[in-house]
Design a protein around this motif. Structure first.
Motif, short mmCIF file in Angstrom:
data_model
loop_
_atom_site.label_atom_id
_atom_site.label_comp_id
_atom_site.label_asym_id
_atom_site.label_seq_id
_atom_site.Cartn_x
_atom_site.Cartn_y
_atom_site.Cartn_z
N ASP A 472 0.63 3.77 0.32
CA ASP A 472 2.10 3.70 0.67
C ASP A 472 2.75 4.88 0.85
O ASP A 472 2.84 5.54 -0.12
CB ASP A 472 2.93 2.77 0.11
CG ASP A 472 4.26 2.35 0.89
OD1 ASP A 472 4.35 1.09 1.49
OD2 ASP A 472 4.95 3.25 1.31
N LYS A 473 3.06 5.62 1.93
CA LYS A 473 3.73 7.01 1.87
C LYS A 473 4.98 6.89 1.53
O LYS A 473 5.48 7.87 1.00
CB LYS A 473 3.71 7.51 3.21
CG LYS A 473 4.66 7.02 4.36
CD LYS A 473 4.63 7.92 5.56
CE LYS A 473 5.67 7.45 6.66
NZ LYS A 473 5.91 6.16 7.18
N ASP A 474 5.72 5.78 1.68
CA ASP A 474 7.18 5.86 1.44
C ASP A 474 7.29 5.51 -0.28
O ASP A 474 8.39 6.12 -0.66
CB ASP A 474 7.84 4.44 2.10
CG ASP A 474 7.95 4.58 3.62
OD1 ASP A 474 7.88 5.78 4.23
OD2 ASP A 474 7.58 3.61 4.30
N LEU A 475 6.48 4.93 -0.83
CA LEU A 475 6.52 4.97 -2.04
C LEU A 475 6.01 6.23 -2.88
O LEU A 475 6.49 6.59 -3.86
CB LEU A 475 5.75 3.93 -2.80
CG LEU A 475 6.12 2.36 -2.49
CD1 LEU A 475 5.23 1.43 -2.99
CD2 LEU A 475 7.49 2.09 -2.71
N GLY A 476 5.28 7.04 -1.97
CA GLY A 476 4.92 8.46 -2.54
C GLY A 476 3.65 8.39 -3.16
O GLY A 476 3.20 7.56 -3.64
N TYR A 493 0.71 4.28 -4.79
CA TYR A 493 0.91 2.81 -4.70
C TYR A 493 0.31 2.23 -3.70
O TYR A 493 0.15 2.57 -2.55
CB TYR A 493 2.47 2.84 -4.99
CG TYR A 493 3.12 3.42 -6.01
CD1 TYR A 493 3.18 3.14 -7.41
CD2 TYR A 493 3.52 4.90 -5.84
CE1 TYR A 493 3.59 3.61 -8.45
CE2 TYR A 493 3.88 5.49 -6.84
CZ TYR A 493 4.13 4.96 -8.09
OH TYR A 493 4.78 5.56 -9.22
N ASN A 496 0.19 -0.71 2.91
CA ASN A 496 -0.69 -1.12 4.09
C ASN A 496 -0.84 -0.43 5.27
O ASN A 496 -1.06 -0.62 6.39
CB ASN A 496 -0.15 -2.72 4.40
CG ASN A 496 1.15 -2.76 5.27
OD1 ASN A 496 1.72 -1.49 5.19
ND2 ASN A 496 1.49 -3.61 5.96
N SER B 131 10.07 10.60 3.65
CA SER B 131 9.92 10.12 4.91
C SER B 131 11.13 9.47 5.54
O SER B 131 11.93 9.00 5.08
CB SER B 131 8.51 9.16 4.81
OG SER B 131 9.15 7.80 4.22
N ASP B 133 11.34 6.73 7.34
CA ASP B 133 11.56 5.31 6.70
C ASP B 133 12.16 5.08 5.51
O ASP B 133 13.11 4.48 5.43
CB ASP B 133 10.22 4.48 7.04
CG ASP B 133 9.84 4.21 8.60
OD1 ASP B 133 10.75 4.28 9.37
OD2 ASP B 133 8.98 3.55 8.58
N ALA B 134 11.76 5.87 4.37
CA ALA B 134 12.23 5.73 3.16
C ALA B 134 13.76 6.29 3.14
O ALA B 134 14.40 5.65 2.49
CB ALA B 134 11.29 6.49 2.07
N LYS B 161 8.78 -4.77 -0.49
CA LYS B 161 8.34 -3.37 -0.24
C LYS B 161 9.55 -2.69 -0.17
O LYS B 161 9.61 -1.60 -0.72
CB LYS B 161 7.56 -3.31 1.15
CG LYS B 161 7.53 -1.78 1.62
CD LYS B 161 6.22 -1.50 2.91
CE LYS B 161 6.50 0.03 2.81
NZ LYS B 161 5.36 0.45 3.82
N ASN B 164 10.75 -1.90 -3.56
CA ASN B 164 9.79 -0.93 -4.10
C ASN B 164 10.34 0.40 -3.69
O ASN B 164 10.29 1.15 -4.49
CB ASN B 164 8.27 -1.45 -3.70
CG ASN B 164 7.70 -1.78 -4.86
OD1 ASN B 164 7.45 -1.26 -5.97
ND2 ASN B 164 7.00 -3.05 -4.67
N ILE B 165 10.49 0.42 -2.28
CA ILE B 165 11.06 1.96 -1.88
C ILE B 165 12.42 2.33 -2.46
O ILE B 165 12.30 3.30 -3.06
CB ILE B 165 10.96 1.70 -0.34
CG1 ILE B 165 9.67 1.66 0.35
CG2 ILE B 165 11.99 2.96 0.15
CD1 ILE B 165 9.95 1.29 1.83
N ARG B 168 11.58 3.10 -6.38
CA ARG B 168 10.92 4.57 -6.39
C ARG B 168 11.99 5.64 -6.02
O ARG B 168 12.00 6.64 -6.43
CB ARG B 168 9.62 4.56 -5.45
CG ARG B 168 8.90 3.45 -5.91
CD ARG B 168 7.64 3.61 -6.84
NE ARG B 168 6.96 2.67 -6.82
CZ ARG B 168 6.31 1.99 -8.12
NH1 ARG B 168 6.89 2.59 -9.19
NH2 ARG B 168 5.63 1.07 -8.07
N THR B 169 12.69 5.63 -5.02
CA THR B 169 13.60 6.48 -4.25
C THR B 169 14.73 6.80 -5.44
O THR B 169 14.97 7.86 -5.59
CB THR B 169 14.34 6.30 -3.05
OG1 THR B 169 12.97 5.67 -2.17
CG2 THR B 169 14.73 7.24 -2.43
N LYS B 172 13.07 8.91 -8.02
CA LYS B 172 12.98 10.26 -7.52
C LYS B 172 14.27 10.82 -7.52
O LYS B 172 14.19 12.03 -7.77
CB LYS B 172 12.32 10.27 -6.22
CG LYS B 172 10.66 9.94 -6.31
CD LYS B 172 10.16 10.05 -4.86
CE LYS B 172 8.77 9.57 -4.78
NZ LYS B 172 8.58 9.16 -3.33
#
Lengths: 517, 184
Positions: A472-476, A493, A496, B131, B133-134, B161, B164-165, B168-169, B172
């Motif tokens: 997942d790129k958003d979770l990095g 992480y 999909n 990103s 989206d994030a 999800k 989760n984002i 994590r954000t 960070k």
């Protein structure tokens, strides 16, 4: 009330970012599942098979649906039964069932099984090329069943039993084996389509709307279809949350069970919705390009079952789902399907659905059961190759994987594969992905073919590479190119990204330098 | 009507500017106000305050991005109304967002030397590293105070999800601010 300073400080966020994130009316993206099952990879192009006919009728237009299987052309069907009659405006109610974990509303019974009785194979008039005298004596029967874990989820196995025209009672004693050839698939872009109410190709929670959309498109584009004498296969399973996921395809119809089995496996018309191109029609009749290399005697279901119980089978089911061998009480369904072999043939297999343990890495709705696919070649064993070319000398990768390594996934505990082939392990979004051994990160990025998604590649000693896909790129990512990693260190992480259904980790090990952009 | 044309109307002191802004951005303002205040009645009042705020501030301001400008006014009007709002009935999503974000930097640990603007600029820079989206998910949650399920719908993600984002954000961001010397 006290507002934290950090909230007021957010007033200094740049305008561009605010405008970009601002809620916009009417632009919500629907969540679209990409494929119906989490593995059809590597199977016969036309054999999108595990589906389930949701038999039983029950809808108001159920009885009309039956007309389809016997109809000779969509046009004829239209004159007697206007297609708009099939389209129930109330069907949008079915969408709600996606939110619950109950059994979905039964779809119209579109399939009438063969009633038994005499049938024969017309050897002089086969629907495929058959050159007598060129038969191959032995086949290496290892199927190309892809690297993914192939299976399906349902509350009961009866939901997965599909329109497969093969039946044990047909007592088929011989079947053709084909030499595979590619290139017969036809793809037509049909463009944007304004569907009538009750039709949708993207509403996965609603099987009826998919069926309606197929009927509508088959009527509208009947002149573009490679066969008009079709029948409609509906199949479904469930995602991990317990919502039904539907698939529909059309296949060529025949009253002769032998032909029906071939058409079931080798013909297909599918419509799908492409984000950029609109509706796309994808159709193929592989029997036009495949050549039969002979008719071969088949074994009975009972002897295939014995082979399965004695461990003589092919499967991609991960060991964590079935720690011990297959037992009699776990075998829930048997069918016959064609599958490609690794060396270029396409041969019939008995495919068993075996009840598995609940998965450890992914949360699954209560009451759902995972069924794994197990294959036993249906061809009599004297025609199957006994030479063990493939396994006699383990490759460098296999040797390396035999050494102890860390698990690539949090909570998994074991290394799942000993061959290095691509494996897909379903897991919850955000599950930690770990390097299985010490090494250096040589690539972090998106796979250029848009299949494996965001991927981290780690180079280990001895020229071995491990690849971790669908992150997942958003979770990095927790690593970047050039970093040195330790075994068990978190690198990213589960996501999909790429062409997969649901969330999970794609894991691969190779001794060739991967070519990633 | 284009945003730039509306801004021209404001600058020319033409009252049609109000009508056009209302037509174009009232739903957005209502949404922002309701997310914060949890009351339809008060949200309507906030829309009026927002329009008035725009009328009073353009000119001298000449916003390059009218949409963001209106969003900011609506958010500020709603937040300041909340401060004076003694009633207990509040939007729980909003409370939860405050709490989550408050956890990153408890006010007591913020250096007095750090102005809101400095902090804001640092967060803005941090968001630039994410990103699209994030970043969107983060701003929808903590700037617009949307609920997780609305965000999931908007981005086509599952709720887990989105959570989760966000998790994590936030982590960070905390690390980023420590690195920037803002977290003391």
């Amino acid at each position: 009330m006290k507002i934290p300073r950090i909230i007021s400080s957010l007033d200094y966020i740049s305008d561009k970012k605010i405008a970009e994130a601002a809620p916009v009316e009417q632009t919500a993206k629907k969540r679209i599942s990409k494929t119906l099952f989490y593995s059809i990879g590597g199977t016969c192009a036309a054999a999108a098979v595990i589906g389930a006919a949701v038999l039983g009728g029950g809808l108001s237009h159920g009885s009309r649906g039956v007309v389809l299987s016997g109809t000779s052309s969509p046009n004829e069907m239209v004159t007697s039964e206007p297609i708009s009659d099939y389209i129930s405006p109330a069907s949008s109610n079915d969408g709600n069932s996606a939110q619950t974990s109950s059994t979905p509303e039964p779809l119209p019974n579109l399939y009438t099984p063969y009633e038994g009785g005499e049938f024969s194979i017309d050897y002089d008039n086969l629907p495929f090329k058959y050159i007598k005298g060129t038969s191959v004596q032995k086949f290496n029967a290892e199927p190309l069943i892809g690297g993914d874990f192939e299976g399906a989820r349902a509350y009961d196995v009866s939901e997965l039993i599909e329109n497969n025209p093969w039946d044990e009672s047909l007592e088929i004693t011989e079947l053709p084996v084909f030499l595979r050839k590619y290139g017969s698939e036809q793809v037509l872009v049909l463009g944007d389509e304004a569907f009538p109410e009750g039709c949708s190709l993207t509403d996965h929670g609603n099987g009826t709307s998919r069926v309606n959309a197929y009927l509508y498109l088959a009527e509208k584009y009947s002149d573009k279809l490679i066969f008009n004498d079709f029948m409609l296969d509906v199949f479904h399973d469930y995602n991990y949350e317990g919502a039904p996921v539907y698939g529909v395809k059309l296949r060529k119809n025949s009253d002769n069970p032998f032909e029906a089995i071939l058409y079931y496996n080798f013909t297909s018309i599918e419509f799908y919705q492409d984000v950029k191109k609109g509706i796309v029609l994808r159709q193929s009749n592989l029997l036009d390009t495949f050549t039969a290399v002979g008719f071969y005697p088949t074994i009975t279901v009972d002897s295939a079952r014995e082979k399965l119980l004695s461990g003589d089978y092919f499967s991609t089911v991960l060991p964590e789902y079935l720690p011990n061998s297959v037992t009699e009480d776990r075998i829930k369904h048997t069918e016959l399907v064609y599958r490609n072999t690794k060396n270029g043939y396409c041969i019939p297999y008995y495919r068993f659905l075996v009840e598995l343990d609940r998965p450890k890495t992914v949360t699954m709705a209560e009451g759902l059961i995972t069924y794994g696919a197990y294959y036993v070649p249906a061809i009599s064993p004297e025609y199957l190759s006994t030479d063990d070319d493939l396994s006699s000398s383990p490759s460098a990768v296999e040797e390396w994987l035999k050494q102890p390594h860390a698990s690539p996934l949090e909570n998994l505990g074991v290394l799942v594969d000993r061959t290095g082939d691509y494996r897909f392990i379903p897991a919850d979004c955000g599950t930690k992905v770990m390097a299985i051994d010490d090494g250096e990160v040589i690539s972090v990025g998106y796979e250029k073919n848009n299949i494996r998604g965001y991927t981290v590649v780690i180079k280990h000693s001895d020229g071995i590479y491990t690849l971790y896909h669908h992150l997942d790129k958003d979770l990095g990512f927790e690593v970047s190119v050039g970093d040195t990693v330790k075994a068990g260190q978190c690198i990213g992480y589960v996501g999909n990204s790429g062409n997969i259904e649901g969330y999970g980790l794609g894991f691969q090990c190779t001794d060739e330098e991967p070519n990633f952009d | 009507m284009e945003d730039s044309q509306i801004v021209e109307l404001f600058l020319a002191r033409d009252e049609n500017a109000i009508a056009h802004t209302q037509h174009k951005y009232k739903p957005l303002c209502l949404k922002i106000a309701y997310n914060i205040l949890g009351s339809h009645e008060e949200s309507e009042e906030c829309v009026n305050d927002t329009l008035l705020g725009a009328w009073n501030s353009i000119p001298p301001n000449r916003p390059a991005n009218l949409k963001a400008y209106i969003c900011k006014i609506a958010r500020n009007v709603s937040l300041s109304r909340l401060k004076f709002n003694t009633r207990k009935k509040r939007n729980s999503d909003f409370d939860c967002s405050l709490e989550e974000l408050g956890d990153i930097i408890p006010d007591s640990r913020l250096s007095a030397d750090t102005t809101d603007e400095e902090l804001g600029r640092a967060i803005d820079e941090f968001l630039g590293t994410l990103s699209r989206d994030a970043r969107g998910v983060f701003l929808r949650k903590y700037w617009f105070f949307d609920s997780v399920s609305e965000i999931a719908d908007r981005y086509g993600f599952s709720e887990s999800k989105v959570n989760n984002i966000l998790y994590r954000t936030r982590n960070k961001l905390r690390n980023y601010l420590i690195k920037e010397g803002i977290y003391l």
